[in-house]
Design a protein around this motif. Structure first.
Motif, PDB file in Angstrom:
ATOM      1  N   ASP A  32       0.853  -1.193   0.000  1.00 54.34           N
ATOM      2  CA  ASP A  32       0.000   0.000   0.000  1.00 54.34           C
ATOM      3  C   ASP A  32       0.880   1.231   0.000  1.00 54.34           C
ATOM      4  OD1 ASP A  32      -2.553   1.313   2.238  1.00 54.34           O
ATOM      5  OD2 ASP A  32      -1.738   2.029   0.339  1.00 54.34           O
ATOM      6  N   ALA A  34       0.183   4.325  -0.157  1.00 58.33           N
ATOM      7  CA  ALA A  34      -0.373   5.590   0.322  1.00 58.33           C
ATOM      8  C   ALA A  34       0.091   5.953   1.721  1.00 58.33           C
ATOM      9  CB  ALA A  34      -1.903   5.530   0.289  1.00 58.33           C
ATOM     10  N   LEU A  35       0.571   4.935   2.484  1.00 59.47           N
ATOM     11  CA  LEU A  35       0.945   5.238   3.861  1.00 59.47           C
ATOM     12  C   LEU A  35       2.053   4.285   4.279  1.00 59.47           C
ATOM     13  CD1 LEU A  35      -0.081   7.164   6.122  1.00 59.47           C
ATOM     14  CD2 LEU A  35      -1.274   5.185   7.046  1.00 59.47           C
ATOM     15  N   ARG A  37       4.373   1.788   6.496  1.00 62.64           N
ATOM     16  CA  ARG A  37       4.166   0.880   7.607  1.00 62.64           C
ATOM     17  C   ARG A  37       5.343   0.998   8.559  1.00 62.64           C
ATOM     18  NH1 ARG A  37       2.811  -4.486   4.433  1.00 62.64           N
ATOM     19  NH2 ARG A  37       4.709  -5.065   5.516  1.00 62.64           N
ATOM     20  N   ARG A 234      -4.930  12.056   6.020  1.00 63.97           N
ATOM     21  CA  ARG A 234      -3.620  11.442   6.217  1.00 63.97           C
ATOM     22  C   ARG A 234      -3.448  10.906   7.638  1.00 63.97           C
ATOM     23  NH1 ARG A 234       0.781  12.017   2.982  1.00 63.97           N
ATOM     24  NH2 ARG A 234       1.527  10.523   4.537  1.00 63.97           N
ATOM     25  N   HIS A 236      -6.039   9.668   9.207  1.00 65.31           N
ATOM     26  CA  HIS A 236      -7.167   8.737   9.332  1.00 65.31           C
ATOM     27  C   HIS A 236      -8.308   9.285  10.181  1.00 65.31           C
ATOM     28  CE1 HIS A 236      -4.568   5.919   7.346  1.00 65.31           C
ATOM     29  NE2 HIS A 236      -3.676   6.018   8.311  1.00 65.31           N
ATOM     30  N   HIS A 265      -7.569   7.498  -1.419  1.00 63.07           N
ATOM     31  CA  HIS A 265      -6.724   7.330  -0.231  1.00 63.07           C
ATOM     32  C   HIS A 265      -7.381   6.387   0.775  1.00 63.07           C
ATOM     33  CE1 HIS A 265      -3.714   8.196   2.725  1.00 63.07           C
ATOM     34  NE2 HIS A 265      -4.560   8.773   3.553  1.00 63.07           N
ATOM     35  N   THR A 269      -5.921   2.659   2.216  1.00 59.77           N
ATOM     36  CA  THR A 269      -5.455   2.597   3.602  1.00 59.77           C
ATOM     37  C   THR A 269      -6.471   2.055   4.593  1.00 59.77           C
ATOM     38  OG1 THR A 269      -6.164   4.879   4.046  1.00 59.77           O
ATOM     39  CG2 THR A 269      -3.919   4.559   3.212  1.00 59.77           C
ATOM     40  N   ARG A 272      -6.425  -1.789   5.884  1.00 59.51           N
ATOM     41  CA  ARG A 272      -5.322  -2.130   6.781  1.00 59.51           C
ATOM     42  C   ARG A 272      -5.580  -1.628   8.186  1.00 59.51           C
ATOM     43  NH1 ARG A 272       0.088   0.731   5.499  1.00 59.51           N
ATOM     44  NH2 ARG A 272      -0.045  -0.516   3.601  1.00 59.51           N
ATOM     45  N   HIS A 273      -6.187  -0.448   8.300  1.00 57.92           N
ATOM     46  CA  HIS A 273      -6.387   0.156   9.615  1.00 57.92           C
ATOM     47  C   HIS A 273      -7.780  -0.123  10.172  1.00 57.92           C
ATOM     48  CE1 HIS A 273      -2.577   2.364   9.488  1.00 57.92           C
ATOM     49  NE2 HIS A 273      -2.816   2.511   8.204  1.00 57.92           N
TER      50      HIS A 273
END
Length: 440
Positions: A32, A34-35, A37, A234, A236, A265, A269, A272-273
């Motif tokens: 991913d 976009a962010l 890890r 960004r 979240h 976005h 993301t 995953r979150h």
């Protein structure tokens, strides 16, 4: 005109950005992009020289009201440039009066209030459909093309200030301060230290069309919502991002392009979150355009009255991208128009190239949401009869200013080269606007 439309870092900081930025991982290392890890470097913007957050970096919750030293530096720079534009307006009023034999300058309200400002003023003062026909005498008024966010803010503040021009300037002043704070904080997600934030803000504030951030136009108010919305995404904070995007879509139709970037976005993301339950919030920003279309339909019977007003007033009927480029090129270099208009179309072509290059670099850097945002803007502005307002649209492309900031941080000569190109254009365009000679 269309609505659709520093301190230098010390050597150690520069070397840290130039030599210490981690390389972008490949797709296998970072599914991913976009962010980042934990334990992995961020993807960055290698094509623009923009590194991502460093190893182990996690997004921190935004500090909305607390200002640190970097924020105060950004605001100081912002205020200095506001004073510079005020001085430019004063000099332009005395040097370029409408009557060459005048012994007094134009009133300040006339110097700073031109073109699109008059549309916003008429909407705020008289509404879109005034009962008195004299309040809308011009058949080419086409005020429906302008979204209601800025006029609503103008009308509300006028109740307190009492002067329309002062109210418009105050909105842009405060909104611009919010916007540069958010831009600085976004830049700090990518660049090293406070120098990156100052640099991105500096480049925006001395960009060729920066004058439109200071006058009674909607760019500053839009950025005051759009940039914090992106910053919240960004981190979240999806509910906050959605609510800010609601305000952005109330101000400009460009807010829908921001929503598209937020959705991309989110898709990259959220799984995953574990935030898929936040997805319905991203439908909220579509509400203001729908309500505005409903309002216009109730008065005109046309659901797309705002779009048709743009077509009537600014030739924004759909044409293929190559036809739009060809028509604009002919207008710029075909000697069929007076030189001020031709120069404006030359600027439109340059801005389109800048936008295309920025989009390609963002795609290569796997910054898909930002690439979608700029690409949609280019599609909307690049498929009309000819290009119009693309240079102004660059004010809204925050990845461009952050990427340029990273590039200039790699050496003082790069900053000098860019400022020698951008600062004179900014001054010339400001004088052109304040003197009433703006052609496009």
């Amino acid at each position: 005109m269309s609505p659709i439309e520093q301190d230098a870092p010390d050597a150690q900081e520069v070397r840290g950005v130039r030599d210490g930025a981690p390389a972008a991982p490949g797709p296998a290392a970072l599914p991913d992009p976009a962010l980042p890890r934990p334990g992995l470097p961020g993807p960055g913007l290698p094509g623009l020289g923009l590194p991502g957050p460093g190893p182990g970096a996690r997004p921190r919750r935004p500090r909305i009201l607390r200002l640190d030293a970097a924020d105060r530096d950004v605001l100081t720079l912002y205020l200095f440039t506001r004073v510079a534009l005020l001085l430019t307006a004063y000099c332009a009023a005395w040097l370029f009066p409408p009557d060459s034999e005048a012994h007094r300058p134009e009133p300040f309200a006339s110097v700073v209030g031109r073109w699109d400002w008059n549309h916003f003023l008429h909407i705020a003062r008289d509404g879109y459909f005034p009962d008195d026909p004299a309040a809308r005498p011009d058949e080419w008024d086409n005020r429906e093309a302008f979204f209601p966010g800025f006029p609503l803010a103008l009308r509300a503040l006028h109740l307190l200030v009492g002067d329309w021009t002062a109210a418009g300037l105050l909105i842009s002043l405060v909104a611009g301060a919010v916007a540069v704070l958010a831009l600085g904080r976004i830049a700090r997600l990518h660049l090293s230290g406070a120098a990156g934030a100052r640099r991105a803000v500096l480049l925006l504030l001395v960009s060729p069309c920066a004058v439109f951030l200071a006058v009674g136009y909607s760019e500053s108010l839009f950025l005051a919502f759009a940039l914090p919305a992106w910053l919240a995404a960004r981190h979240h904070e999806w509910r906050l991002a959605a609510l800010l995007a609601v305000c952005a879509t109330t101000v400009r139709v460009t807010g829908l392009f921001l929503v598209a970037a937020l959705v991309v976005h989110f898709a990259l993301t959220a799984r995953r979150h574990g935030m898929l339950r936040r997805l319905p919030w991203l439908a909220l920003p579509a509400l203001p355009p729908l309500l505005y279309s409903w309002y216009l339909h109730a008065h005109t019977g046309d659901w797309m009255a705002w779009k048709h007003a743009q077509e009537r007033g600014w030739y924004r009927r759909f044409h293929s991208p190559w036809d739009s480029w060809s028509t604009t090129w002919q207008a710029a270099f075909g000697h069929g128009y007076t030189t001020p208009y031709a120069l404006v179309w030359q600027a439109e072509l340059v801005a389109m190239v800048v936008g295309l290059v920025t989009t390609v670099l963002l795609v290569r850097a796997r910054r898909r949401p930002e690439a979608v945002y700029i690409a949609l803007s280019l599609w909307a502005l690049g498929t009309s009869y000819w290009y119009m307002s693309i240079p102004r649209a660059t004010l809204l492309w925050w990845p461009l200013w952050i990427g340029l900031a990273s590039w200039t941080l790699r050496g003082p000569r790069r900053l000098a080269a860019w400022l020698c190109l951008s600062a004179p254009l900014s001054a010339v365009l400001a004088v052109t606007y304040f003197s009433g000679r703006w052609a496009g």
